[in-house]
Design a protein around this motif. Structure first.
Motif, PDB file in Angstrom:
ATOM      1  N   PRO A 134      -1.223 -65.297  45.771  1.00  0.00           N
ATOM      2  CA  PRO A 134      -0.833 -66.234  46.828  1.00  0.00           C
ATOM      3  C   PRO A 134      -0.685 -67.678  46.347  1.00  0.00           C
ATOM      4  CG  PRO A 134      -2.482 -64.726  47.667  1.00  0.00           C
ATOM      5  CD  PRO A 134      -2.370 -64.468  46.195  1.00  0.00           C
ATOM      6  N   ASP A 135      -1.512 -68.106  45.372  1.00  0.00           N
ATOM      7  CA  ASP A 135      -1.404 -69.485  44.895  1.00  0.00           C
ATOM      8  C   ASP A 135      -0.354 -69.656  43.799  1.00  0.00           C
ATOM      9  OD1 ASP A 135      -2.578 -68.406  42.628  1.00  0.00           O
ATOM     10  OD2 ASP A 135      -4.389 -69.632  42.714  1.00  0.00           O
TER      11      ASP A 135
ATOM     12  N   ALA B 108       0.795 -59.971  38.453  1.00  0.00           N
ATOM     13  CA  ALA B 108       0.392 -58.629  38.034  1.00  0.00           C
ATOM     14  C   ALA B 108       1.642 -57.770  37.892  1.00  0.00           C
ATOM     15  CB  ALA B 108      -0.547 -58.016  39.067  1.00  0.00           C
ATOM     16  N   ILE B 109       1.515 -56.715  37.099  1.00  0.00           N
ATOM     17  CA  ILE B 109       2.617 -55.764  36.960  1.00  0.00           C
ATOM     18  C   ILE B 109       2.140 -54.399  37.435  1.00  0.00           C
ATOM     19  CG2 ILE B 109       2.077 -55.235  34.542  1.00  0.00           C
ATOM     20  CD1 ILE B 109       5.181 -54.948  34.156  1.00  0.00           C
ATOM     21  N   GLN B 110       2.997 -53.769  38.236  1.00  0.00           N
ATOM     22  CA  GLN B 110       2.699 -52.427  38.739  1.00  0.00           C
ATOM     23  C   GLN B 110       3.746 -51.453  38.204  1.00  0.00           C
ATOM     24  OE1 GLN B 110       2.566 -52.550  43.021  1.00  0.00           O
ATOM     25  NE2 GLN B 110       0.412 -53.142  43.017  1.00  0.00           N
ATOM     26  N   PHE B 111       3.279 -50.306  37.731  1.00  0.00           N
ATOM     27  CA  PHE B 111       4.150 -49.210  37.322  1.00  0.00           C
ATOM     28  C   PHE B 111       3.970 -48.102  38.339  1.00  0.00           C
ATOM     29  CE2 PHE B 111       3.660 -50.215  32.487  1.00  0.00           C
ATOM     30  CZ  PHE B 111       4.409 -51.362  32.645  1.00  0.00           C
ATOM     31  N   ASP B 112       5.037 -47.761  39.024  1.00  0.00           N
ATOM     32  CA  ASP B 112       4.995 -46.701  40.040  1.00  0.00           C
ATOM     33  C   ASP B 112       3.829 -46.892  41.011  1.00  0.00           C
ATOM     34  OD1 ASP B 112       7.266 -45.483  38.971  1.00  0.00           O
ATOM     35  OD2 ASP B 112       6.079 -44.292  37.566  1.00  0.00           O
TER      36      ASP B 112
ATOM     37  N   ASP C 293      -9.982 -56.162  34.977  1.00  0.00           N
ATOM     38  CA  ASP C 293     -11.158 -56.627  35.714  1.00  0.00           C
ATOM     39  C   ASP C 293     -10.846 -56.539  37.211  1.00  0.00           C
ATOM     40  OD1 ASP C 293     -13.075 -58.177  37.081  1.00  0.00           O
ATOM     41  OD2 ASP C 293     -13.317 -59.544  35.395  1.00  0.00           O
ATOM     42  N   PRO C 294     -11.297 -55.465  37.882  1.00  0.00           N
ATOM     43  CA  PRO C 294     -10.951 -55.290  39.293  1.00  0.00           C
ATOM     44  C   PRO C 294     -11.488 -56.385  40.210  1.00  0.00           C
ATOM     45  CG  PRO C 294     -12.396 -53.508  38.543  1.00  0.00           C
ATOM     46  CD  PRO C 294     -12.081 -54.355  37.352  1.00  0.00           C
ATOM     47  N   GLN C 295     -12.658 -56.942  39.892  1.00  0.00           N
ATOM     48  CA  GLN C 295     -13.208 -58.013  40.735  1.00  0.00           C
ATOM     49  C   GLN C 295     -12.364 -59.285  40.615  1.00  0.00           C
ATOM     50  OE1 GLN C 295     -15.356 -56.193  38.603  1.00  0.00           O
ATOM     51  NE2 GLN C 295     -16.042 -54.902  40.272  1.00  0.00           N
ATOM     52  N   LEU C 296     -11.972 -59.646  39.393  1.00  0.00           N
ATOM     53  CA  LEU C 296     -11.118 -60.825  39.209  1.00  0.00           C
ATOM     54  C   LEU C 296      -9.763 -60.588  39.859  1.00  0.00           C
ATOM     55  CD1 LEU C 296     -10.577 -63.629  38.096  1.00  0.00           C
ATOM     56  CD2 LEU C 296      -9.978 -62.555  35.897  1.00  0.00           C
ATOM     57  N   PHE C 297      -9.228 -59.385  39.699  1.00  0.00           N
ATOM     58  CA  PHE C 297      -7.952 -59.061  40.338  1.00  0.00           C
ATOM     59  C   PHE C 297      -8.040 -59.267  41.848  1.00  0.00           C
ATOM     60  CE2 PHE C 297      -5.080 -56.248  42.567  1.00  0.00           C
ATOM     61  CZ  PHE C 297      -3.869 -56.558  41.975  1.00  0.00           C
ATOM     62  N   ALA C 298      -9.090 -58.728  42.460  1.00  0.00           N
ATOM     63  CA  ALA C 298      -9.261 -58.857  43.916  1.00  0.00           C
ATOM     64  C   ALA C 298      -9.397 -60.319  44.331  1.00  0.00           C
ATOM     65  CB  ALA C 298     -10.470 -58.050  44.380  1.00  0.00           C
TER      66      ALA C 298
ATOM     67  N   LEU D 256      -8.152 -62.938  42.804  1.00  0.00           N
ATOM     68  CA  LEU D 256      -6.896 -63.652  42.602  1.00  0.00           C
ATOM     69  C   LEU D 256      -5.797 -63.220  43.567  1.00  0.00           C
ATOM     70  CD1 LEU D 256      -6.684 -63.544  38.698  1.00  0.00           C
ATOM     71  CD2 LEU D 256      -7.152 -65.551  40.108  1.00  0.00           C
ATOM     72  N   PHE D 257      -5.720 -61.912  43.833  1.00  0.00           N
ATOM     73  CA  PHE D 257      -4.609 -61.368  44.604  1.00  0.00           C
ATOM     74  C   PHE D 257      -4.970 -61.037  46.051  1.00  0.00           C
ATOM     75  CE2 PHE D 257      -3.570 -60.846  40.195  1.00  0.00           C
ATOM     76  CZ  PHE D 257      -2.226 -61.169  40.140  1.00  0.00           C
ATOM     77  N   GLY D 258      -6.259 -61.118  46.391  1.00  0.00           N
ATOM     78  CA  GLY D 258      -6.662 -60.920  47.771  1.00  0.00           C
ATOM     79  C   GLY D 258      -6.738 -59.470  48.213  1.00  0.00           C
ATOM     80  N   HIS D 259      -6.636 -58.539  47.267  1.00  0.00           N
ATOM     81  CA  HIS D 259      -6.784 -57.117  47.607  1.00  0.00           C
ATOM     82  C   HIS D 259      -7.162 -56.349  46.348  1.00  0.00           C
ATOM     83  CE1 HIS D 259      -2.800 -56.345  45.817  1.00  0.00           C
ATOM     84  NE2 HIS D 259      -2.406 -57.426  46.458  1.00  0.00           N
ATOM     85  N   SER D 260      -7.611 -55.110  46.542  1.00  0.00           N
ATOM     86  CA  SER D 260      -8.012 -54.302  45.385  1.00  0.00           C
ATOM     87  C   SER D 260      -6.772 -53.712  44.710  1.00  0.00           C
ATOM     88  CB  SER D 260      -8.963 -53.199  45.817  1.00  0.00           C
ATOM     89  OG  SER D 260      -8.312 -52.320  46.699  1.00  0.00           O
ATOM     90  N   SER D 261      -6.987 -53.297  43.482  1.00  0.00           N
ATOM     91  CA  SER D 261      -5.883 -52.739  42.702  1.00  0.00           C
ATOM     92  C   SER D 261      -5.686 -51.295  43.061  1.00  0.00           C
ATOM     93  CB  SER D 261      -6.171 -52.863  41.218  1.00  0.00           C
ATOM     94  OG  SER D 261      -7.356 -52.196  40.892  1.00  0.00           O
TER      95      SER D 261
END
Length: 82
Positions: free
Chosen positions: A30-31, A36-40, A70-75, A77-82
């Motif tokens: 959001p900022d 992040a990159i998502q594959f499928d 790092d799932p906690q850092l991802f959450a 930064l992006f406001g949701h889980s991976s």
């Protein structure tokens, strides 16, 4: 053109990632300071402008190629889980 060397087996969970997926998507935080990159539909990694290296599901330990996902850092930064 210069390219980075491939990560060595010491750092990766599997040496051959296989074929490139057909559905690749980039997701911005959001900022606007991380992407992040998502594959499928699966988040494979991300970079944050505040960190020197990125984070990848393919890495098993921190080193010159980046850090493990790092799932906690991802959450945070992006406001949701991976």
């Amino acid at each position: 053109m210069r390219t980075a060397p491939p990560a060595t087996r010491e750092f990766v969970s599997y040496p051959d990632p296989g074929p490139i997926p057909s559905n690749i998507e980039f997701i911005w935080a959001p900022d606007g300071e991380a992407v992040a990159i998502q594959f499928d539909g699966v988040t494979m990694g991300f970079v944050d402008s505040h960190c020197k290296y990125g984070f990848s599901r393919s890495l098993i330990k921190k080193g010159p190629f980046g850090s493990p996902f790092d799932p906690q850092l991802f959450a945070s930064l992006f406001g949701h889980s991976s």
